[in-house]
Design an enzyme around this catalytic site. Structure first.
Site, PDB file in Angstrom:
ATOM      1  N   LYS A 114       0.822  -1.219   0.000  1.00 28.81           N
ATOM      2  CA  LYS A 114       0.000   0.000   0.000  1.00 28.81           C
ATOM      3  C   LYS A 114       0.848   1.258   0.000  1.00 28.81           C
ATOM      4  O   LYS A 114       0.473   2.252  -0.601  1.00 28.81           O
ATOM      5  CB  LYS A 114      -0.935   0.015   1.216  1.00 28.81           C
ATOM      6  CG  LYS A 114      -2.079  -0.958   1.078  1.00 28.81           C
ATOM      7  CD  LYS A 114      -3.237  -0.573   1.971  1.00 28.81           C
ATOM      8  CE  LYS A 114      -4.443  -1.414   1.627  1.00 28.81           C
ATOM      9  NZ  LYS A 114      -5.591  -1.122   2.477  1.00 28.81           N
ATOM     10  N   LYS A 206      -6.294 -10.357  -7.767  1.00 29.64           N
ATOM     11  CA  LYS A 206      -7.401 -10.509  -6.831  1.00 29.64           C
ATOM     12  C   LYS A 206      -8.597  -9.638  -7.245  1.00 29.64           C
ATOM     13  O   LYS A 206      -8.405  -8.507  -7.678  1.00 29.64           O
ATOM     14  CB  LYS A 206      -6.918 -10.036  -5.452  1.00 29.64           C
ATOM     15  CG  LYS A 206      -7.243 -10.982  -4.323  1.00 29.64           C
ATOM     16  CD  LYS A 206      -6.666 -10.480  -3.024  1.00 29.64           C
ATOM     17  CE  LYS A 206      -7.750  -9.888  -2.161  1.00 29.64           C
ATOM     18  NZ  LYS A 206      -7.327  -9.572  -0.809  1.00 29.64           N
ATOM     19  N   LYS A 209     -12.297  -4.228  -4.525  1.00 29.95           N
ATOM     20  CA  LYS A 209     -13.309  -3.176  -4.509  1.00 29.95           C
ATOM     21  C   LYS A 209     -12.731  -1.861  -4.996  1.00 29.95           C
ATOM     22  O   LYS A 209     -13.434  -0.897  -5.142  1.00 29.95           O
ATOM     23  CB  LYS A 209     -13.922  -3.026  -3.114  1.00 29.95           C
ATOM     24  CG  LYS A 209     -12.944  -2.942  -1.967  1.00 29.95           C
ATOM     25  CD  LYS A 209     -13.680  -3.087  -0.617  1.00 29.95           C
ATOM     26  CE  LYS A 209     -12.687  -3.377   0.499  1.00 29.95           C
ATOM     27  NZ  LYS A 209     -13.300  -3.763   1.745  1.00 29.95           N
TER      28      LYS A 209
END
Ligand code: TRP
Length: 344
Positions: A114, A206, A209
């Site tokens: 991240k 993956k 969202k």
């Protein structure tokens, strides 16, 4: 051994819920309710480790609570609440910030992914994220945590924190009359096919969202039947028919993903699905998958829409859940405070 088994899990309100959240987490919350007491949290304090628009944060918080209920989490039996309602999460996280080591946090792959090259500019909260997660779990002395396999490392860190706390404070734990394994060493519950649902456009990534590349890559839990069917029909595949054996899915990430999704939705093994569809082309398999997905997700989406349309019911459920969570959390914090040597 801890006196009681308990489940804790949480989902971050940081985007629209999708099939990966459902198959990897929410669906598995339901049967655990028959085995031990369960606490299912909406981890809003984790969500704000990166910027969240306040209106979106609220909407997503309601949406997750609604998804828990629509999937079959029973709010009478289990505790449903959002993290920020119980201040003890932040309180215990601070103590864990003083137990955990900088080096432990710096090794977390989720942080490294991240933060990327931007690690000087991300929030301090993002760095300390795993310590808050350990607090979520250990505040309730939870023994079992159903999560996707990407959370394994955070669970190992939770065990490291529990162990170091138990060791560092061993004398005080004994002097206060508690068992020497004050915090349990929590186990991840990672099971079943399709705990890792992949993107419909790229079987090596993956399903997420925050997918920006294409909305067609992700099936959202609030998608209507037509949208679900269209996304499955357009899903990327290879030109071969489905293999005759499960091993034949190796090296075919898109085919493996669709078969895995089918297996998870119908609660069968990949081998059983292949036994049924092996040799058939995607022209036959995709409509069967779309029909199955719509029949499982459709009624839940309707219930979610009903719940979020009038959030009074969800608010009452979360208020009640928070009260019950606070009772347990306050007891643990009182114990921790006396162990650490805080007065009062
Ligand atoms: N880190 C988890 C995730 O990204 C969310 C989470 C926060 C969580 N606290 C938790 C999961 C406690 C299980 C238990 O998916």
């Amino acid at each position: 051994m801890p006196a009681t088994n308990r489940v804790f899990s949480g989902i971050k309100p940081s985007g629209d819920l999708h099939l990966g959240n459902y198959l990897g987490a929410i669906r598995r919350f339901v049967p655990l309710q028959d085995q031990m007491p369960c606490i299912y949290c909406v981890v809003d304090m984790h969500a704000i480790t990166v910027w969240q628009d306040p209106a979106d944060l609220k909407r997503w918080t309601y949406e997750i609570a609604a998804a828990y209920i629509a999937a079959g989490v029973d709010p009478e039996k289990s505790i449903i609440f959002n993290q920020s309602q119980v201040a003890e999460h932040a309180e215990l996280a601070w103590i864990f910030n003083c137990v955990a080591r900088m080096g432990w946090m710096a090794r977390m792959t989720q942080f490294k992914d991240k933060a990327g090259k931007n690690s000087e500019n991300v929030s301090l909260g993002l760095f300390a994220y795993p310590s808050l997660m350990a607090a979520d779990i250990l505040l309730y002395k939870a023994t079992h945590v159903p999560v996707g396999d990407d959370q394994k490392q955070h669970l190992e860190l939770t065990r490291d924190i529990a162990q170091k706390f138990n060791n560092d404070y061993a004398t005080s734990i004994a002097a206060n009359g508690f068992e020497d394994d004050f915090f349990p060493l929590t186990e991840p519950v990672i099971a079943g096919p399709a705990t890792r649902v992949m993107s419909l456009r790229d079987g090596t990534k993956k399903m997420s969202k925050s997918e920006t590349a294409s909305d067609m890559a992700t099936i959202y839990l609030m998608d209507d039947a037509d949208t679900i069917a269209r996304k499955i029909k357009k899903a990327k595949t290879d030109p071969e028919p489905l293999p005759e054996t499960a091993e034949g899915l190796e090296g075919r990430p898109e085919a493996a993903n669709l078969v895995g999704i089918y297996a998870a939705l119908i609660d069968k093994s990949t081998a059983e699905v292949i036994a049924e569809f092996g040799g058939q082309g995607f022209g036959a398999f995709k409509p069967a998958l779309a029909e199955l997905a719509v029949s499982v997700l459709g009624p839940q989406a309707d219930e979610m829409r009903r719940l979020v349309a009038d959030p009074g019911e969800i608010e009452a459920i979360m208020r009640n859940g928070a009260e019950r969570a606070r009772e347990i959390a306050a007891r643990t914090m009182q114990e921790v405070r006396s162990i650490v040597g805080f007065i009062g």
